[in-house]
Design a protein around this motif. Structure first.
Motif, PDB file in Angstrom:
ATOM      1  N   GLU A   1       0.862  -1.179   0.000  1.00 44.61           N
ATOM      2  CA  GLU A   1       0.000   0.000   0.000  1.00 44.61           C
ATOM      3  C   GLU A   1       0.899   1.229   0.000  1.00 44.61           C
ATOM      4  OE1 GLU A   1      -2.639   2.331   3.269  1.00 44.61           O
ATOM      5  OE2 GLU A   1      -2.985   0.167   3.161  1.00 44.61           O
ATOM      6  N   LEU A   2       0.716   2.101  -0.989  1.00 47.11           N
ATOM      7  CA  LEU A   2       1.564   3.287  -1.119  1.00 47.11           C
ATOM      8  C   LEU A   2       0.960   4.514  -0.441  1.00 47.11           C
ATOM      9  CD1 LEU A   2       2.537   2.829  -4.870  1.00 47.11           C
ATOM     10  CD2 LEU A   2       3.899   2.237  -2.849  1.00 47.11           C
ATOM     11  N   THR A   3      -0.353   4.700  -0.576  1.00 45.40           N
ATOM     12  CA  THR A   3      -1.013   5.895  -0.067  1.00 45.40           C
ATOM     13  C   THR A   3      -2.462   5.571   0.246  1.00 45.40           C
ATOM     14  OG1 THR A   3       0.321   7.262  -1.567  1.00 45.40           O
ATOM     15  CG2 THR A   3      -1.570   8.325  -0.573  1.00 45.40           C
ATOM     16  N   THR A   4      -2.992   6.228   1.279  1.00 51.52           N
ATOM     17  CA  THR A   4      -4.427   6.204   1.544  1.00 51.52           C
ATOM     18  C   THR A   4      -4.957   7.604   1.314  1.00 51.52           C
ATOM     19  OG1 THR A   4      -4.253   4.429   3.165  1.00 51.52           O
ATOM     20  CG2 THR A   4      -6.224   5.794   3.280  1.00 51.52           C
ATOM     21  N   PHE A   5      -5.994   7.700   0.498  1.00 52.80           N
ATOM     22  CA  PHE A   5      -6.622   8.981   0.188  1.00 52.80           C
ATOM     23  C   PHE A   5      -7.849   9.120   1.079  1.00 52.80           C
ATOM     24  CE2 PHE A   5      -4.461   7.377  -3.507  1.00 52.80           C
ATOM     25  CZ  PHE A   5      -3.800   8.474  -4.019  1.00 52.80           C
ATOM     26  N   THR A   6      -7.849  10.149   1.920  1.00 52.38           N
ATOM     27  CA  THR A   6      -8.986  10.399   2.806  1.00 52.38           C
ATOM     28  C   THR A   6      -9.626  11.724   2.411  1.00 52.38           C
ATOM     29  OG1 THR A   6      -7.559  11.480   4.424  1.00 52.38           O
ATOM     30  CG2 THR A   6      -7.944   9.131   4.731  1.00 52.38           C
ATOM     31  N   GLY A   7     -10.808  11.968   2.940  1.00 54.15           N
ATOM     32  CA  GLY A   7     -11.496  13.210   2.606  1.00 54.15           C
ATOM     33  C   GLY A   7     -12.896  12.942   2.108  1.00 54.15           C
ATOM     34  N   ARG A   8     -13.262  11.683   1.969  1.00 57.25           N
ATOM     35  CA  ARG A   8     -14.623  11.332   1.602  1.00 57.25           C
ATOM     36  C   ARG A   8     -15.436  11.256   2.888  1.00 57.25           C
ATOM     37  NH1 ARG A   8     -15.238  11.299  -4.010  1.00 57.25           N
ATOM     38  NH2 ARG A   8     -17.040  12.139  -2.999  1.00 57.25           N
ATOM     39  N   SER A   9     -16.728  11.539   2.798  1.00 54.60           N
ATOM     40  CA  SER A   9     -17.574  11.482   3.982  1.00 54.60           C
ATOM     41  C   SER A   9     -18.541  10.309   3.939  1.00 54.60           C
ATOM     42  CB  SER A   9     -18.360  12.784   4.136  1.00 54.60           C
ATOM     43  OG  SER A   9     -19.177  12.995   3.005  1.00 54.60           O
ATOM     44  N   LYS A  10     -18.517   9.566   2.827  1.00 56.61           N
ATOM     45  CA  LYS A  10     -19.367   8.383   2.679  1.00 56.61           C
ATOM     46  C   LYS A  10     -18.663   7.374   1.785  1.00 56.61           C
ATOM     47  CE  LYS A  10     -23.735  10.658   3.524  1.00 56.61           C
ATOM     48  NZ  LYS A  10     -25.117  10.853   3.112  1.00 56.61           N
ATOM     49  N   THR A  11     -19.336   6.273   1.521  1.00 55.90           N
ATOM     50  CA  THR A  11     -18.801   5.189   0.704  1.00 55.90           C
ATOM     51  C   THR A  11     -18.252   5.693  -0.627  1.00 55.90           C
ATOM     52  OG1 THR A  11     -20.280   3.558   1.665  1.00 55.90           O
ATOM     53  CG2 THR A  11     -19.483   3.095  -0.544  1.00 55.90           C
ATOM     54  N   VAL A  12     -17.068   5.207  -0.992  1.00 59.88           N
ATOM     55  CA  VAL A  12     -16.510   5.481  -2.315  1.00 59.88           C
ATOM     56  C   VAL A  12     -16.947   4.328  -3.218  1.00 59.88           C
ATOM     57  CG1 VAL A  12     -14.464   6.043  -3.645  1.00 59.88           C
ATOM     58  CG2 VAL A  12     -14.534   6.602  -1.219  1.00 59.88           C
ATOM     59  N   ARG A  13     -17.720   4.645  -4.247  1.00 58.84           N
ATOM     60  CA  ARG A  13     -18.378   3.638  -5.068  1.00 58.84           C
ATOM     61  C   ARG A  13     -17.627   3.284  -6.344  1.00 58.84           C
ATOM     62  NH1 ARG A  13     -22.765   1.967  -3.469  1.00 58.84           N
ATOM     63  NH2 ARG A  13     -23.859   2.905  -1.750  1.00 58.84           N
ATOM     64  N   ALA A  14     -16.836   4.219  -6.872  1.00 58.55           N
ATOM     65  CA  ALA A  14     -16.162   3.972  -8.151  1.00 58.55           C
ATOM     66  C   ALA A  14     -14.903   4.811  -8.246  1.00 58.55           C
ATOM     67  CB  ALA A  14     -17.106   4.307  -9.308  1.00 58.55           C
ATOM     68  N   VAL A  15     -14.009   4.392  -9.127  1.00 57.39           N
ATOM     69  CA  VAL A  15     -12.773   5.139  -9.353  1.00 57.39           C
ATOM     70  C   VAL A  15     -12.321   4.914 -10.792  1.00 57.39           C
ATOM     71  CG1 VAL A  15     -11.278   3.269  -8.508  1.00 57.39           C
ATOM     72  CG2 VAL A  15     -10.466   5.643  -8.440  1.00 57.39           C
ATOM     73  N   ALA A  16     -11.740   5.947 -11.378  1.00 58.28           N
ATOM     74  CA  ALA A  16     -11.150   5.865 -12.715  1.00 58.28           C
ATOM     75  C   ALA A  16      -9.820   6.611 -12.693  1.00 58.28           C
ATOM     76  CB  ALA A  16     -12.086   6.483 -13.754  1.00 58.28           C
ATOM     77  N   ILE A  17      -8.891   6.162 -13.515  1.00 57.60           N
ATOM     78  CA  ILE A  17      -7.555   6.766 -13.581  1.00 57.60           C
ATOM     79  C   ILE A  17      -7.380   7.433 -14.940  1.00 57.60           C
ATOM     80  CG2 ILE A  17      -5.077   6.284 -13.560  1.00 57.60           C
ATOM     81  CD1 ILE A  17      -5.691   3.968 -11.643  1.00 57.60           C
ATOM     82  N   THR A  18      -6.756   8.604 -14.940  1.00 55.03           N
ATOM     83  CA  THR A  18      -6.511   9.324 -16.187  1.00 55.03           C
ATOM     84  C   THR A  18      -5.544   8.538 -17.072  1.00 55.03           C
ATOM     85  OG1 THR A  18      -4.748  10.610 -15.138  1.00 55.03           O
ATOM     86  CG2 THR A  18      -6.959  11.606 -15.188  1.00 55.03           C
ATOM     87  N   PRO A  19      -5.625   8.745 -18.384  1.00 53.20           N
ATOM     88  CA  PRO A  19      -4.759   8.007 -19.306  1.00 53.20           C
ATOM     89  C   PRO A  19      -3.259   8.187 -19.055  1.00 53.20           C
ATOM     90  CG  PRO A  19      -6.544   9.029 -20.509  1.00 53.20           C
ATOM     91  CD  PRO A  19      -6.611   9.558 -19.101  1.00 53.20           C
TER      92      PRO A  19
END
Length: 113
Positions: A44-62
């Motif tokens: 695990e490299l990093t944990t991104f926090t700052g959401r206040s509810k469930t994170v449902r989806a993620v996409a990465i830029t090209p």
């Protein structure tokens, strides 16, 4: 054949996106975080926090430098994968955001709610 198990979230994992070079992954979880993983080492490299509810989806830029997350808090967030910083919050939905995709040029995100 299972190659590795990546552990670190404290609740369900809802989505995973792989960087274009295939070396890293970002996972989205009901524990209100995203995590960046090194797929070669399983670290695990990093944990991104700052959401206040469930994170449902993620996409990465090209270019593999940023990620967009979608959440039950009705927003999208743009993240810098190198620094772990939140770059901006996008609002406009009036219910959970369940999916996100990034255009091939990396300039726009499309979300579904």
């Amino acid at each position: 054949m299972e190659l590795a198990t990546l552990t670190g979230h404290s609740d369900d994992v809802n989505a995973v996106a792989i960087t274009p070079d295939g070396k890293r992954a970002v996972s989205a979880s009901s524990d209100e975080t995203l995590k960046l993983w090194d797929l070669e080492t399983g670290t695990e490299l990093t944990t991104f926090t700052g959401r206040s509810k469930t994170v449902r989806a993620v996409a990465i830029t090209p270019d593999g430098k940023r990620a967009v997350s979608a959440s039950s808090d009705e927003t999208l967030k743009l993240w810098d994968l190198q620094t772990g910083r939140e770059l901006t919050t996008l609002r406009g939905h009036s219910a959970w955001v369940n999916a996100v995709a990034i255009t091939p040029d990396g300039k726009r995100a499309v979300s579904a709610s």
